[in-house]
Design a protein around this motif. Structure first.
Motif, PDB file in Angstrom:
ATOM      1  N   ALA A 127      39.877   8.827  11.522  1.00 49.01           N
ATOM      2  CA  ALA A 127      39.857   7.592  12.309  1.00 49.01           C
ATOM      3  C   ALA A 127      39.831   6.365  11.404  1.00 49.01           C
ATOM      4  N   ILE A 128      39.085   6.446  10.295  1.00 43.23           N
ATOM      5  CA  ILE A 128      39.057   5.337   9.335  1.00 43.23           C
ATOM      6  C   ILE A 128      40.440   5.126   8.736  1.00 43.23           C
ATOM      7  N   VAL A 129      41.099   6.228   8.389  1.00 43.58           N
ATOM      8  CA  VAL A 129      42.448   6.139   7.815  1.00 43.58           C
ATOM      9  C   VAL A 129      43.409   5.488   8.813  1.00 43.58           C
ATOM     10  N   GLY A 130      43.412   5.965  10.052  1.00 42.83           N
ATOM     11  CA  GLY A 130      44.317   5.419  11.055  1.00 42.83           C
ATOM     12  C   GLY A 130      44.043   3.957  11.355  1.00 42.83           C
ATOM     13  N   ALA A 131      42.768   3.621  11.575  1.00 48.04           N
ATOM     14  CA  ALA A 131      42.404   2.240  11.868  1.00 48.04           C
ATOM     15  C   ALA A 131      42.698   1.331  10.683  1.00 48.04           C
TER      16      ALA A 131
ATOM     17  N   SER B  46      38.266   6.323  18.716  1.00 45.93           N
ATOM     18  CA  SER B  46      38.911   7.547  18.259  1.00 45.93           C
ATOM     19  C   SER B  46      37.885   8.638  17.956  1.00 45.93           C
ATOM     20  N   ALA B  47      36.806   8.265  17.265  1.00 41.87           N
ATOM     21  CA  ALA B  47      35.770   9.244  16.924  1.00 41.87           C
ATOM     22  C   ALA B  47      35.103   9.807  18.179  1.00 41.87           C
ATOM     23  N   LEU B  48      34.828   8.949  19.141  1.00 47.10           N
ATOM     24  CA  LEU B  48      34.190   9.401  20.370  1.00 47.10           C
ATOM     25  C   LEU B  48      35.122  10.287  21.195  1.00 47.10           C
ATOM     26  N   LEU B  49      36.407  10.026  21.136  1.00 47.17           N
ATOM     27  CA  LEU B  49      37.360  10.819  21.899  1.00 47.17           C
ATOM     28  C   LEU B  49      37.536  12.232  21.337  1.00 47.17           C
ATOM     29  N   TRP B  50      37.594  12.337  20.004  1.00 51.62           N
ATOM     30  CA  TRP B  50      38.018  13.598  19.405  1.00 51.62           C
ATOM     31  C   TRP B  50      36.918  14.381  18.702  1.00 51.62           C
TER      32      TRP B  50
ATOM     33  N   GLY C 106      42.941  12.136  15.858  1.00 50.57           N
ATOM     34  CA  GLY C 106      42.043  10.998  15.668  1.00 50.57           C
ATOM     35  C   GLY C 106      42.674   9.912  14.828  1.00 50.57           C
ATOM     36  N   THR C 107      43.395  10.327  13.791  1.00 46.65           N
ATOM     37  CA  THR C 107      44.085   9.364  12.930  1.00 46.65           C
ATOM     38  C   THR C 107      45.153   8.612  13.713  1.00 46.65           C
ATOM     39  N   ILE C 108      45.955   9.356  14.460  1.00 42.66           N
ATOM     40  CA  ILE C 108      47.032   8.739  15.246  1.00 42.66           C
ATOM     41  C   ILE C 108      46.463   7.821  16.325  1.00 42.66           C
ATOM     42  N   THR C 109      45.392   8.269  16.988  1.00 41.24           N
ATOM     43  CA  THR C 109      44.771   7.455  18.037  1.00 41.24           C
ATOM     44  C   THR C 109      44.275   6.131  17.482  1.00 41.24           C
ATOM     45  N   ALA C 110      43.573   6.174  16.350  1.00 47.09           N
ATOM     46  CA  ALA C 110      43.047   4.949  15.739  1.00 47.09           C
ATOM     47  C   ALA C 110      44.179   4.028  15.289  1.00 47.09           C
ATOM     48  N   LEU C 111      45.236   4.625  14.743  1.00 48.50           N
ATOM     49  CA  LEU C 111      46.388   3.834  14.298  1.00 48.50           C
ATOM     50  C   LEU C 111      47.043   3.132  15.486  1.00 48.50           C
ATOM     51  N   MET C 112      47.287   3.866  16.555  1.00 52.76           N
ATOM     52  CA  MET C 112      47.933   3.289  17.734  1.00 52.76           C
ATOM     53  C   MET C 112      47.070   2.194  18.369  1.00 52.76           C
ATOM     54  N   LEU C 113      45.757   2.448  18.433  1.00 58.79           N
ATOM     55  CA  LEU C 113      44.859   1.432  18.988  1.00 58.79           C
ATOM     56  C   LEU C 113      44.907   0.152  18.168  1.00 58.79           C
ATOM     57  N   SER C 114      44.896   0.293  16.845  1.00 63.22           N
ATOM     58  CA  SER C 114      44.952  -0.877  15.968  1.00 63.22           C
ATOM     59  C   SER C 114      46.232  -1.667  16.177  1.00 63.22           C
ATOM     60  N   LEU C 115      47.347  -0.961  16.235  1.00 60.15           N
ATOM     61  CA  LEU C 115      48.634  -1.626  16.394  1.00 60.15           C
ATOM     62  C   LEU C 115      48.777  -2.291  17.761  1.00 60.15           C
TER      63      LEU C 115
ATOM     64  N   MET D 278      34.345  13.926  23.362  1.00 56.70           N
ATOM     65  CA  MET D 278      34.607  13.716  24.773  1.00 56.70           C
ATOM     66  C   MET D 278      35.772  14.591  25.254  1.00 56.70           C
ATOM     67  N   LEU D 279      36.928  14.442  24.595  1.00 54.87           N
ATOM     68  CA  LEU D 279      38.090  15.254  24.971  1.00 54.87           C
ATOM     69  C   LEU D 279      37.906  16.714  24.564  1.00 54.87           C
ATOM     70  N   LEU D 280      37.086  16.949  23.524  1.00 56.20           N
ATOM     71  CA  LEU D 280      36.787  18.327  23.130  1.00 56.20           C
ATOM     72  C   LEU D 280      36.043  19.042  24.260  1.00 56.20           C
ATOM     73  N   ALA D 281      35.068  18.357  24.853  1.00 55.75           N
ATOM     74  CA  ALA D 281      34.318  18.947  25.967  1.00 55.75           C
ATOM     75  C   ALA D 281      35.244  19.219  27.147  1.00 55.75           C
ATOM     76  N   LEU D 282      36.174  18.311  27.402  1.00 62.44           N
ATOM     77  CA  LEU D 282      37.128  18.512  28.487  1.00 62.44           C
ATOM     78  C   LEU D 282      38.025  19.717  28.203  1.00 62.44           C
TER      79      LEU D 282
END
Length: 360
Positions: free
Chosen positions: A245-249, A86-90, A29-38, A1-5
């Motif tokens: 994303a798996i690692v971050g989440a 995270s996966a869909l974003l990056w 992607g890792t950071i995004t998933a981590l932040m979302l989880s937290l 998604m963000l790649l297309a942007l």
């Protein structure tokens, strides 16, 4: 998604070209998933607690587990949300490997979610019947295996790679589908069996996912794959982001799941994470390496098979209790000791798996 942007914005500012790099998007992607989880974690725990969605504890298990009764479960939904977003974003959303991996994760998450729901509604630890669970696992895994086989463009995408031995490639043909089916279902159930102590399953999952991310990046890079002697699989590098994303989440979930756990992942997390590791290993053609790196999952599964087989054939049990982690608990090991030692074993096995990239 963000790649297309970013690709669209490149025409206005060339600096957006940096988002073409897989390594950057994997980190983001890792950071995004981590932040979302937290961020989502505390709210989800409060909601699960208010709805009294708490763990049902087996009365035949270790007595130390009785205190865990009522701890919020189904926290695996947190992991799935963080990974999916995270996966869909990056990721490159034109990549079919990403969509198949995401679909399998959500499909097995649905099975686990129904299983968890039935446990909570009926107040027992059995949940969905074994036959029903295996039936739907078979449906989703077989469907994924067929689609993956149908979309393979080159022979190496369906060949079995033997690690540590140079140029040993076994053409699988249509047998690839059977292999893929067993890897997905086996991996899913193996992680589920391991998920019995606080943080025991999630940290090995994180470590194996990180290593599979290395394989995905190398396999999707023509120069690196040629140098390392592994098959080049076009587009599979995008799964590096999924692994990130798996690692971050997973790390975000571990923040709440570490001993003593505030929340358990439940089958919604365990079944889906195991399945997604299997799918990624299949795409990067490293099923045997997954077996090595996921040795803890394998030991847990084998312990259950041996225990059940021994009891049915001889009426005697090999272990104090299966899966294996309960055996060590009943031998007197404190729960944190079992957890950390299994983590250490996983670190060693993951390093052995990564060594297969160079030792051939």
């Amino acid at each position: 998604m963000l790649l297309a942007l970013a690709e669209y914005l490149q025409q206005y500012y060339s600096g957006f070209n940096v988002f073409q790099y897989l390594t950057l998007r994997a980190i983001l992607g890792t950071i995004t998933a981590l932040m979302l989880s937290l961020m989502i974690g505390p709210m989800m725990i409060r909601k699960l607690t208010s709805y009294k969605i708490g763990q049902q504890v087996r009365d035949d298990g270790p007595q130390s587990h009785l205190s865990k009764a009522g701890t919020p479960t189904m926290g695996g939904a947190l992991i799935l949300i963080a990974i999916a977003v995270s996966a869909l974003l990056w990721s490159d959303l034109d990549n079919h490997q990403v969509w198949i991996t995401l679909a399998v994760m959500l499909a097995f998450g649905l099975i686990g979610g129904i299983d968890d729901y039935k446990k909570l509604v009926y107040g027992n630890s059995k949940g969905l019947s074994a036959k029903a669970k295996y039936f739907w696992q078979t449906v989703f895994a077989a469907s994924a295996a067929y689609i993956m086989y149908s979309m393979a463009d080159t022979p190496q995408e369906t060949a079995l790679i033997v690690p540590f031995i140079k140029d040993v490639v076994v053409p699988m043909g249509a047998w690839y589908m059977l292999l893929a089916y067993f890897v997905i279902v086996g991996s899913s159930n193996a992680v589920n069996l391991t998920d019995g102590l606080d943080g025991l399953a999630i940290m090995p999952t994180v470590m194996v996912a990180a290593a599979l991310g290395v394989f995905a990046y190398a396999s999707g890079h023509a120069a690196f794959s040629g140098y390392l002697g592994i098959p080049y699989i076009a587009g599979v590098g995008e799964l590096t982001i999924f692994c990130g994303a798996i690692v971050g989440a997973g790390l975000g979930f571990l923040w709440f799941n570490t001993y003593p756990a505030q929340v358990f992942m439940g089958d919604v997390g365990a079944l889906s994470l195991g399945a997604v590791l299997g799918v990624i290993a299949i795409f990067v053609r490293q099923e045997i390496v997954l077996l090595i790196m996921g040795g803890v999952f394998v030991m847990e599964t084998v312990s259950v098979i041996l225990q059940v087989g021994s009891f049915k054939l001889t009426g005697k049990r090999i272990f104090h209790m299966a899966p294996l982690h309960h055996h060590f608990e009943l031998k007197g090991w404190p729960e944190p000791r079992v957890i950390v030692r299994f983590w250490i074993i996983t670190v060693v096995l993951v390093l052995i798996g990564l060594a297969s990239l160079k030792i051939r």
